[in-house]
Design a protein around this motif. Structure first.
Motif, PDB file in Angstrom:
ATOM      1  N   ARG A  66     -14.428  48.527 -31.927  1.00 12.38           N
ATOM      2  CA  ARG A  66     -13.815  48.789 -33.233  1.00 12.38           C
ATOM      3  C   ARG A  66     -12.453  49.450 -33.061  1.00 12.38           C
ATOM      4  N   ASN A  67     -12.380  50.473 -32.199  1.00 17.44           N
ATOM      5  CA  ASN A  67     -11.124  51.184 -31.992  1.00 17.44           C
ATOM      6  C   ASN A  67     -10.044  50.264 -31.423  1.00 17.44           C
ATOM      7  N   TRP A  68     -10.423  49.364 -30.524  1.00 18.40           N
ATOM      8  CA  TRP A  68      -9.472  48.419 -29.950  1.00 18.40           C
ATOM      9  C   TRP A  68      -8.953  47.484 -31.043  1.00 18.40           C
ATOM     10  N   ILE A  69      -9.864  46.972 -31.873  1.00 22.07           N
ATOM     11  CA  ILE A  69      -9.474  46.030 -32.923  1.00 22.07           C
ATOM     12  C   ILE A  69      -8.597  46.706 -33.979  1.00 22.07           C
ATOM     13  N   VAL A  70      -9.010  47.869 -34.470  1.00 21.02           N
ATOM     14  CA  VAL A  70      -8.249  48.509 -35.551  1.00 21.02           C
ATOM     15  C   VAL A  70      -6.898  49.011 -35.071  1.00 21.02           C
ATOM     16  N   GLY A  71      -6.766  49.253 -33.780  1.00 19.71           N
ATOM     17  CA  GLY A  71      -5.478  49.655 -33.231  1.00 19.71           C
ATOM     18  C   GLY A  71      -4.400  48.617 -33.494  1.00 19.71           C
ATOM     19  N   TRP A  72      -4.774  47.347 -33.523  1.00 23.27           N
ATOM     20  CA  TRP A  72      -3.836  46.260 -33.797  1.00 23.27           C
ATOM     21  C   TRP A  72      -3.342  46.302 -35.245  1.00 23.27           C
ATOM     22  N   PHE A  73      -4.083  46.966 -36.119  1.00 23.60           N
ATOM     23  CA  PHE A  73      -3.717  47.036 -37.533  1.00 23.60           C
ATOM     24  C   PHE A  73      -3.163  48.399 -37.932  1.00 23.60           C
ATOM     25  N   ARG A 144     -10.737  46.723 -48.159  1.00 26.69           N
ATOM     26  CA  ARG A 144     -11.873  45.919 -48.637  1.00 26.69           C
ATOM     27  C   ARG A 144     -12.387  44.983 -47.550  1.00 26.69           C
ATOM     28  N   VAL A 145     -11.471  44.355 -46.797  1.00 28.17           N
ATOM     29  CA  VAL A 145     -11.884  43.472 -45.698  1.00 28.17           C
ATOM     30  C   VAL A 145     -12.584  44.279 -44.614  1.00 28.17           C
ATOM     31  N   TYR A 146     -12.001  45.417 -44.255  1.00 26.81           N
ATOM     32  CA  TYR A 146     -12.605  46.280 -43.232  1.00 26.81           C
ATOM     33  C   TYR A 146     -14.014  46.699 -43.652  1.00 26.81           C
ATOM     34  N   LEU A 147     -14.165  47.153 -44.878  1.00 26.48           N
ATOM     35  CA  LEU A 147     -15.473  47.594 -45.354  1.00 26.48           C
ATOM     36  C   LEU A 147     -16.478  46.450 -45.313  1.00 26.48           C
ATOM     37  N   THR A 148     -16.078  45.282 -45.751  1.00 28.84           N
ATOM     38  CA  THR A 148     -16.963  44.113 -45.730  1.00 28.84           C
ATOM     39  C   THR A 148     -17.420  43.797 -44.306  1.00 28.84           C
ATOM     40  N   MET A 149     -16.500  43.902 -43.356  1.00 30.69           N
ATOM     41  CA  MET A 149     -16.831  43.560 -41.971  1.00 30.69           C
ATOM     42  C   MET A 149     -17.730  44.595 -41.304  1.00 30.69           C
ATOM     43  N   LEU A 151     -19.869  46.793 -42.902  1.00 33.93           N
ATOM     44  CA  LEU A 151     -21.083  47.180 -43.634  1.00 33.93           C
ATOM     45  C   LEU A 151     -22.385  46.835 -42.913  1.00 33.93           C
ATOM     46  N   PRO A 152     -22.547  45.639 -42.352  1.00 30.28           N
ATOM     47  CA  PRO A 152     -23.818  45.380 -41.650  1.00 30.28           C
ATOM     48  C   PRO A 152     -24.048  46.359 -40.494  1.00 30.28           C
ATOM     49  N   PHE A 153     -22.963  46.699 -39.783  1.00 27.87           N
ATOM     50  CA  PHE A 153     -23.074  47.652 -38.679  1.00 27.87           C
ATOM     51  C   PHE A 153     -23.316  49.057 -39.208  1.00 27.87           C
ATOM     52  N   HIS A 154     -22.633  49.409 -40.289  1.00 27.89           N
ATOM     53  CA  HIS A 154     -22.810  50.733 -40.889  1.00 27.89           C
ATOM     54  C   HIS A 154     -24.268  50.971 -41.262  1.00 27.89           C
ATOM     55  N   ARG A 155     -24.862  50.000 -41.929  1.00 28.82           N
ATOM     56  CA  ARG A 155     -26.256  50.168 -42.376  1.00 28.82           C
ATOM     57  C   ARG A 155     -27.184  50.352 -41.185  1.00 28.82           C
ATOM     58  N   LEU A 156     -26.992  49.555 -40.146  1.00 31.53           N
ATOM     59  CA  LEU A 156     -27.801  49.681 -38.940  1.00 31.53           C
ATOM     60  C   LEU A 156     -27.569  51.026 -38.260  1.00 31.53           C
TER      61      LEU A 156
END
Length: 170
Positions: A66-73, A144-149, A151-156
């Motif tokens: 996650r940290n690697w991916i969000v760093g690009w944004f 909104r896109v980040y939250l959507t992506m 959410l499945p991991f957050h719940r778990l």
């Protein structure tokens, strides 16, 4: 006195306590999970540390990705403090407010703001209910896109980390 593990406990989804909703006005997502612990003498910081300070290896791997991916944004990376008892943080989360029965963790970023609230309620003379509530307020399409992506991991993650929280060594 050693603290008891609640590794066999299951966390359950519950309704968000309406009194917590004002901690992030205008939130766009909320959820809450609860587990009954085997102790009645914990404070909120101890419970939060048990939940967030020692995640399983697969959670650390997901966070690194996650940290690697969000760093690009240009988004904030969740960096874990090397000091497990740092007074201003629990795990990767800054402490916003704290009382013995409740601790508010959270961060604000340009895409979203979030709050995590760990609340303790005594269920008997020997047990406590531990509830973790998440509130998220998105600011733009990236949020909104980040939250959507996530959410499945957050719940778990929320359920797993609450249910496996080892209260020994807190």
């Amino acid at each position: 006195m050693p603290l008891t593990e609640i590794t066999q406990m299951k966390s359950h989804a519950v309704k968000v306590d309406p009194r917590l909703e004002n901690l992030l006005p205008g939130f766009t997502f909320s959820d809450a999970y609860r587990v009954v612990g085997a102790r009645s003498d914990l404070n909120a910081r101890q419970a939060a540390r048990a939940i967030f300070n020692s995640p399983p290896a697969w959670v650390n791997a997901l966070m690194a990705l996650r940290n690697w991916i969000v760093g690009w944004f240009g988004l904030k990376a969740g960096t874990r403090s090397t000091a497990t008892n740092e007074p201003s943080r629990v795990g990767i989360f800054p402490i916003v407010l704290e009382s013995p029965q409740e601790i508010l963790l959270g961060m604000d970023d340009h895409h979203l703001d979030f709050r995590l609230i760990v609340t303790l309620d005594s269920t008997s003379a020997s047990t406590q209910t531990i509830t973790v509530t998440s509130l998220v307020k998105t600011h733009n399409r990236l949020g909104r896109v980040y939250l959507t992506m996530i959410l499945p991991f957050h719940r778990l993650l929320a359920r797993t980390m609450l249910a496996r929280a080892s209260l020994s060594g807190v």
